[in-house]
Scaffold this motif. Structure first.
Motif, short mmCIF file in Angstrom:
data_model
loop_
_atom_site.label_atom_id
_atom_site.label_comp_id
_atom_site.label_asym_id
_atom_site.label_seq_id
_atom_site.Cartn_x
_atom_site.Cartn_y
_atom_site.Cartn_z
N ALA A 80 0.74 -1.23 0.37
CA ALA A 80 0.14 0.10 -0.04
C ALA A 80 0.56 1.03 0.40
O ALA A 80 1.12 2.03 -0.63
N LEU A 81 2.16 0.99 0.68
CA LEU A 81 2.84 2.37 0.85
C LEU A 81 3.54 2.89 -0.60
O LEU A 81 3.32 3.84 -0.90
N VAL A 82 3.82 2.16 -1.07
CA VAL A 82 4.57 2.04 -2.52
C VAL A 82 3.69 2.26 -3.87
O VAL A 82 4.25 2.55 -4.25
N CYS A 83 3.07 1.70 -3.41
CA CYS A 83 1.69 2.03 -3.91
C CYS A 83 1.46 3.56 -4.21
O CYS A 83 0.96 4.39 -5.29
N GLY A 84 1.42 3.78 -2.88
CA GLY A 84 0.60 5.15 -3.07
C GLY A 84 1.93 6.58 -3.17
O GLY A 84 1.70 7.16 -3.86
N TYR A 85 3.18 5.94 -2.86
CA TYR A 85 4.68 6.60 -2.96
C TYR A 85 5.01 7.02 -4.49
O TYR A 85 4.81 8.05 -5.09
N THR A 86 4.74 6.27 -4.79
CA THR A 86 4.01 6.03 -6.69
C THR A 86 3.46 6.24 -7.42
O THR A 86 3.83 7.44 -8.57
N LEU A 87 2.36 6.58 -7.11
CA LEU A 87 0.85 7.41 -7.80
C LEU A 87 0.89 9.09 -7.99
O LEU A 87 1.70 9.65 -8.32
N MET A 88 1.91 9.32 -6.23
CA MET A 88 2.28 10.39 -5.86
C MET A 88 3.54 11.23 -6.70
O MET A 88 3.86 12.28 -7.34
N LYS A 89 4.38 10.23 -6.66
CA LYS A 89 6.06 10.64 -7.67
C LYS A 89 5.38 10.66 -8.94
O LYS A 89 6.41 11.48 -9.59
N GLY A 90 4.50 10.32 -9.73
CA GLY A 90 3.97 10.46 -11.02
C GLY A 90 3.20 11.45 -11.32
O GLY A 90 3.74 11.60 -12.43
N ILE A 91 2.93 12.72 -10.53
CA ILE A 91 2.46 13.30 -10.33
C ILE A 91 3.48 14.64 -10.12
O ILE A 91 3.12 16.21 -10.12
N ILE A 92 4.54 13.89 -9.67
CA ILE A 92 5.54 15.57 -9.97
C ILE A 92 5.27 16.91 -10.88
O ILE A 92 5.95 17.93 -10.40
N PRO A 93 5.17 16.02 -12.08
CA PRO A 93 5.86 17.32 -12.97
C PRO A 93 4.70 17.89 -13.82
O PRO A 93 4.71 18.84 -13.89
N VAL A 94 3.19 17.58 -12.79
CA VAL A 94 1.60 18.30 -13.31
C VAL A 94 2.01 19.06 -11.93
O VAL A 94 1.57 20.07 -12.31
N LEU A 95 2.86 18.80 -11.13
CA LEU A 95 2.47 20.19 -9.70
C LEU A 95 3.88 20.88 -10.10
O LEU A 95 3.21 21.97 -9.66
N VAL A 96 4.69 20.34 -10.50
CA VAL A 96 5.81 21.05 -10.48
C VAL A 96 6.57 20.51 -11.33
O VAL A 96 7.71 19.35 -11.33
N PRO A 97 6.76 21.25 -12.54
CA PRO A 97 7.70 21.39 -13.48
C PRO A 97 9.35 20.79 -13.26
O PRO A 97 9.24 21.41 -12.76
N TYR A 98 9.98 19.95 -14.56
CA TYR A 98 11.08 19.70 -14.01
C TYR A 98 12.04 20.84 -14.18
O TYR A 98 12.15 21.90 -15.36
N TRP A 99 12.48 21.09 -12.98
CA TRP A 99 13.21 22.63 -13.64
C TRP A 99 15.09 22.81 -12.40
O TRP A 99 16.24 23.04 -12.50
N ALA A 100 15.27 21.41 -11.32
CA ALA A 100 16.28 21.71 -10.38
C ALA A 100 17.29 21.22 -10.70
O ALA A 100 18.45 21.09 -10.36
N ASP A 101 16.99 19.85 -12.45
CA ASP A 101 18.19 19.07 -12.99
C ASP A 101 20.16 20.45 -13.11
O ASP A 101 20.42 19.46 -12.65
N GLY A 102 19.47 21.44 -13.68
CA GLY A 102 20.67 22.29 -13.73
C GLY A 102 21.23 22.71 -12.25
O GLY A 102 22.76 22.35 -12.69
N MET A 103 21.04 23.13 -11.44
CA MET A 103 21.12 23.33 -9.86
C MET A 103 21.91 22.08 -10.00
O MET A 103 23.05 22.20 -8.84
N PHE A 104 21.34 21.17 -9.44
CA PHE A 104 22.34 19.96 -8.71
C PHE A 104 22.94 19.12 -10.01
O PHE A 104 24.32 19.15 -9.32
#
Length: 313
Positions: A80-104
């Motif tokens: 249950a935990l990993v399913c929930g985590y994976t679903l929330m991970k999947g909406i990351i670019p919807v909530l916050v478009p990818y931006w931090a790679d250059g900084m890292f």
């Protein structure tokens, strides 16, 4: 363990509701969630990792059969935990478009004397077997990552310690893997050029080809995740989820290292060595910036320190 199970199921429900709100209700979306859960059950319950961990688990099952029901709670809760985590991970670019790679990428370069960490790791390739690296990073890591709650249930009689580390395990997935990953939305070196353009990591891609990574399970998964991202216009569903910072591979390995260090100094060096190996391979395979792993270690230690104060004898 029942509290951990309830919490995990509630988080899965929260994740399902959140994704339905974002994507809209459809049987197709719910079907993908069902397939995700099924895949996790297959991997956790019948995957090859069971062969690697079975002697340890059987030892405790035989010695403490009364704890089997608690271990099953842990198994269900982990799904249950990993399913929930994976679903929330999947909406990351919807909530916050990818931006931090250059900084890292810049942080990595600055922290390692003006040399990219992947380059430093590939200098050791003569000592590293590609198949062994892939098996360790994918298979052995999965064995320990998904068995942790069941292992606690079977092997640990200290209720306070179990509660503390179940909380640490859950918070690692959610706080590190979902919350921080959303704030610092990033894809990782392997996807950098394909997403942002340019050839910043072209030498790394070429080096991975020289190391015969194409065709391995790691390469196949990287390709599948990219295809899922581009096909769904950023709405990564059904387990196709890309996120680099922080590294959950390193976070979960660190949870194991902290647990074994608290419980037994005899096994601590092995657990710490495994965490360091996962950190190294996260960079070696192109999945992560080195700072992804460093941040995960710091976050796990901070969460552990806080839980020591909250959950104590």
């Amino acid at each position: 363990m029942t509290v951990f199970a309830r919490f995990s199921i509630l988080y899965l429900v929260f994740a399902i509701v959140t994704t339905v709100v974002l994507y809209g209700f459809s049987f197709g979306h719910l079907t993908k969630i069902g397939f995700l859960a099924t895949d996790l059950i297959k991997y956790m319950g019948a995957g090859p990792w069971v062969l690697w961990l079975s002697p340890i688990l059987i030892y405790y099952v035989v010695g403490h059969p009364a704890r089997i029901s608690e271990a099953l709670y842990g198994f269900v809760a982990t799904i249950a935990l990993v399913c929930g985590y994976t679903l929330m991970k999947g909406i990351i670019p919807v909530l916050v478009p990818y931006w931090a790679d250059g900084m890292f990428a810049q942080f990595d370069f600055a922290l390692h004397g003006g040399v990219a960490p992947w380059e430093l790791s590939h200098r050791l390739s003569v000592y590293i077997d590609t198949d062994g690296a892939v098996r360790t990073y994918s298979g052995f890591w999965g064995a320990f990552a998904f068995s942790f709650p069941a292992f606690l249930a079977l092997s640990d009689q200290d209720s306070i310690r179990k509660a503390r580390f179940l909380a640490l395990y859950a918070l690692a997935w959610i706080v590190i893997g979902n919350v921080l990953a959303t704030v610092f939305s990033s894809l990782g070196p392997i996807y950098f050029d394909r997403y942002y353009g340019g050839d910043t990591f072209a030498p790394m891609i070429a080096s991975l080809k020289d190391l015969t990574f194409p065709g391995t399970s790691v390469d196949a998964l990287q390709t599948r995740l990219w295809e899922g991202l581009t096909r769904d216009d950023g709405m990564q569903t059904g387990g196709a989820a890309i996120s680099a910072f922080p590294s959950m591979h390193v976070a979960v390995a660190t949870v194991w290292a902290v647990y074994m260090t608290e419980r037994s100094w005899f096994f601590a060096p092995v657990a710490i060595g495994f965490a360091v190996t996962i950190l190294f391979l996260s960079v070696y395979t192109g999945w992560h910036y080195a700072v992804d792993g460093y941040a995960s270690i710091v976050c796990v230690l901070m969460l552990y320190a806080a839980l020591r104060q909250v959950i104590k004898k």
